[in-house]
Motif scaffolding. Structure first.
Motif, mmCIF file in Angstrom:
data_model
loop_
_atom_site.group_PDB
_atom_site.id
_atom_site.type_symbol
_atom_site.label_atom_id
_atom_site.label_comp_id
_atom_site.label_asym_id
_atom_site.label_seq_id
_atom_site.Cartn_x
_atom_site.Cartn_y
_atom_site.Cartn_z
ATOM 1 N N TYR A 116 14.662 -1.132 24.336
ATOM 2 C CA TYR A 116 15.491 -0.180 23.386
ATOM 3 C C TYR A 116 15.653 -0.046 21.368
ATOM 4 O O TYR A 116 15.399 -0.280 20.958
ATOM 5 C CB TYR A 116 16.669 -0.242 23.945
ATOM 6 C CG TYR A 116 17.051 -0.394 25.207
ATOM 7 C CD1 TYR A 116 17.187 0.894 26.042
ATOM 8 C CD2 TYR A 116 17.246 -1.003 26.203
ATOM 9 C CE1 TYR A 116 16.679 1.268 27.644
ATOM 10 C CE2 TYR A 116 17.422 -1.255 27.811
ATOM 11 C CZ TYR A 116 16.715 0.605 27.760
ATOM 12 O OH TYR A 116 17.311 0.326 29.784
ATOM 13 N N GLN A 117 16.288 1.378 21.294
ATOM 14 C CA GLN A 117 16.140 1.501 19.571
ATOM 15 C C GLN A 117 17.450 1.029 18.876
ATOM 16 O O GLN A 117 18.247 1.417 19.256
ATOM 17 C CB GLN A 117 15.750 3.233 19.811
ATOM 18 C CG GLN A 117 15.216 3.738 17.853
ATOM 19 C CD GLN A 117 15.116 4.946 17.894
ATOM 20 O OE1 GLN A 117 15.403 6.001 18.812
ATOM 21 N NE2 GLN A 117 14.541 5.143 16.990
ATOM 22 N N ASN A 172 21.839 8.733 26.049
ATOM 23 C CA ASN A 172 20.811 7.996 25.675
ATOM 24 C C ASN A 172 22.127 6.460 24.726
ATOM 25 O O ASN A 172 21.219 5.961 23.705
ATOM 26 C CB ASN A 172 20.669 8.139 24.255
ATOM 27 C CG ASN A 172 21.389 8.138 23.221
ATOM 28 O OD1 ASN A 172 22.056 8.752 23.325
ATOM 29 N ND2 ASN A 172 20.813 8.465 21.460
ATOM 30 N N ASP A 182 20.763 2.507 24.425
ATOM 31 C CA ASP A 182 19.661 2.824 22.940
ATOM 32 C C ASP A 182 21.552 2.852 21.641
ATOM 33 O O ASP A 182 21.475 1.821 21.152
ATOM 34 C CB ASP A 182 19.074 3.970 22.410
ATOM 35 C CG ASP A 182 18.391 4.131 22.175
ATOM 36 O OD1 ASP A 182 16.945 3.143 22.835
ATOM 37 O OD2 ASP A 182 17.876 5.248 23.495
ATOM 38 N N GLN A 198 22.729 -0.804 21.236
ATOM 39 C CA GLN A 198 22.017 -1.780 20.793
ATOM 40 C C GLN A 198 22.709 -1.973 19.225
ATOM 41 O O GLN A 198 22.515 -2.964 18.690
ATOM 42 C CB GLN A 198 20.695 -1.552 20.386
ATOM 43 C CG GLN A 198 20.085 -0.620 21.527
ATOM 44 C CD GLN A 198 19.720 -1.949 22.475
ATOM 45 O OE1 GLN A 198 19.042 -3.274 22.266
ATOM 46 N NE2 GLN A 198 20.388 -2.006 24.096
#
Length: 379
Positions: free
Chosen positions: A167-168, A262, A265, A268
């Motif tokens: 994941y970003q 999202n 993401d 994170q």
């Protein structure tokens, strides 16, 4: 085997959808009776699940009961699988004279914590026809304590889709203009307005408790930011505005992001996530641990099944902002230890909450339920 599922929403309850999707993939003939105005309808169709339109309402109970009977008579299922208290009570009222095995997969312990709803569940059940699938150990133990025989109880968990992907990182900090030196305390949950008829004064998910906890310690950590992800559940728009106003009044660095698509993401960038629910099954703790995010949860319901102090995360006392604040400070003081526990939690849940495993549990339970149902009806 042909199963008919009763689901009161086509907007949420993705956990129920996953079970049905996986049952189809195992060769089952799966039907669902639910509203058809939600965003998940196409996913049901794409998964090969046959949809029957049905809107559940206690206010128009007679018409709902009549419609349930029509769908059951049309589908002629081997087993009926209800996923909510409301759908279960209406099903039992509708099918008192129908000789079909019925199972209630219990979405959480809330109704078992209030005598009126607990009794409604127990008293409407028929000994030869009704079975339960509790989805946390607390609910399993509660049904046993209420006198339900082991032969009618089948414990499993709600599984998730465990996709090992990257994941970003940095999305949330960039959006909020924060650096790696800022501490982000996150919470991901819809906002449920207090149910006054249950005596609730604060929302079920504990948003206000977390706000109070951060307010207690914010002067010690001026770089700490509180981030809420999740908008109002159906009809809770006024309550959402009250929570936002309360948060901005009590906490200097607070951000309300509403409903987002999202979430993995955004997770994170959390230094930790808090799940301060007053009543809960596994809740969002399953998601945060699967993503290896340091996790704090209240000591209620199914949280202790997966948030194990000293191994996978931290437990705080429910309705107790001071207890939450102490847990937050533990994570701040020991970030490497907190991350190590979260990584262990991810590994621990990889098999326990794998949707393919938990759906296979349900598949196997159906066979046992049908066998015991047939035995009961030959006596």
């Amino acid at each position: 085997m042909k199963s008919l599922h009763l689901v009161k929403t086509s907007t949420g309850a993705t956990w129920a959808f996953r079970v049905m999707r996986d049952l189809v993939q195992m060769g089952e003939d799966v039907h669902v009776a639910m509203p058809v105005d939600g965003i998940l309808v196409q996913q049901y169709k794409d998964a090969g699940i046959v949809i029957h339109e049905l809107n559940y309402s206690m206010k128009s109970a007679f018409s709902t009961i009549s419609k349930i009977r029509e769908v059951v008579d049309e589908v002629k299922p081997d087993i009926i699988h209800s996923h909510f208290v409301l759908t279960t009570l209406l099903m039992r009222m509708a099918l008192r004279k129908h000789n079909i095995a019925r199972v209630f997969e219990v979405p959480g312990p809330l109704h078992l914590e209030h005598a009126i709803y607990q009794n409604a569940d127990l008293w409407t059940a028929q000994k030869k026809r009704d079975f339960w699938i509790p989805t946390c150990q607390w609910s399993m133990d509660k049904y046993k304590a209420c006198g339900i025989d082991d032969s009618r109880l089948f414990l499993t968990y709600y599984g998730g889709d465990l996709v090992d992907r990257e994941y970003q990182k940095g999305v949330l900090r960039n959006e909020l203009g924060l650096t790696d030196k800022d501490i982000i305390v996150g919470m991901v949950a819809y906002m449920y307005a207090p149910k006054k008829y249950l005596g609730e004064k604060r929302g079920l998910k504990g948003h206000e408790d977390l706000i109070d906890a951060v307010a207690m310690i914010q002067d010690k950590y001026p770089n700490m930011h509180l981030v809420f992800i999740g908008g109002p559940w159906v009809g809770a728009e006024k309550y959402e505005q009250e929570v936002i106003a309360y948060g901005k009044e009590k906490v200097r660095n607070v951000h309300f992001l509403g409903t987002r698509r999202n979430v993995p993401d955004l997770y994170q960038d959390f230094d930790m996530v808090v799940h301060p629910s007053h009543s809960e099954n596994l809740g969002g703790a399953a998601e945060s641990l699967m993503l290896a995010v340091p996790t704090i949860a209240s000591n209620v319901g199914g949280f202790p099944d997966i948030v194990i102090p000293g191994k996978t995360g931290y437990l705080s006392e429910p309705f107790n902002p001071m207890s939450i604040a102490k847990a937050i400070e533990k994570v701040i003081a020991n970030p490497a230890e907190a991350k190590q526990m979260a990584e262990y939690g991810k590994a621990y849940l990889h098999d326990l909450l794998n949707a393919k495993k938990t759906s296979k549990d349900v598949y196997d339970f159906y066979r046992l339920i049908k066998e015991r149902f047939d035995e009961n009806n030959t006596r």
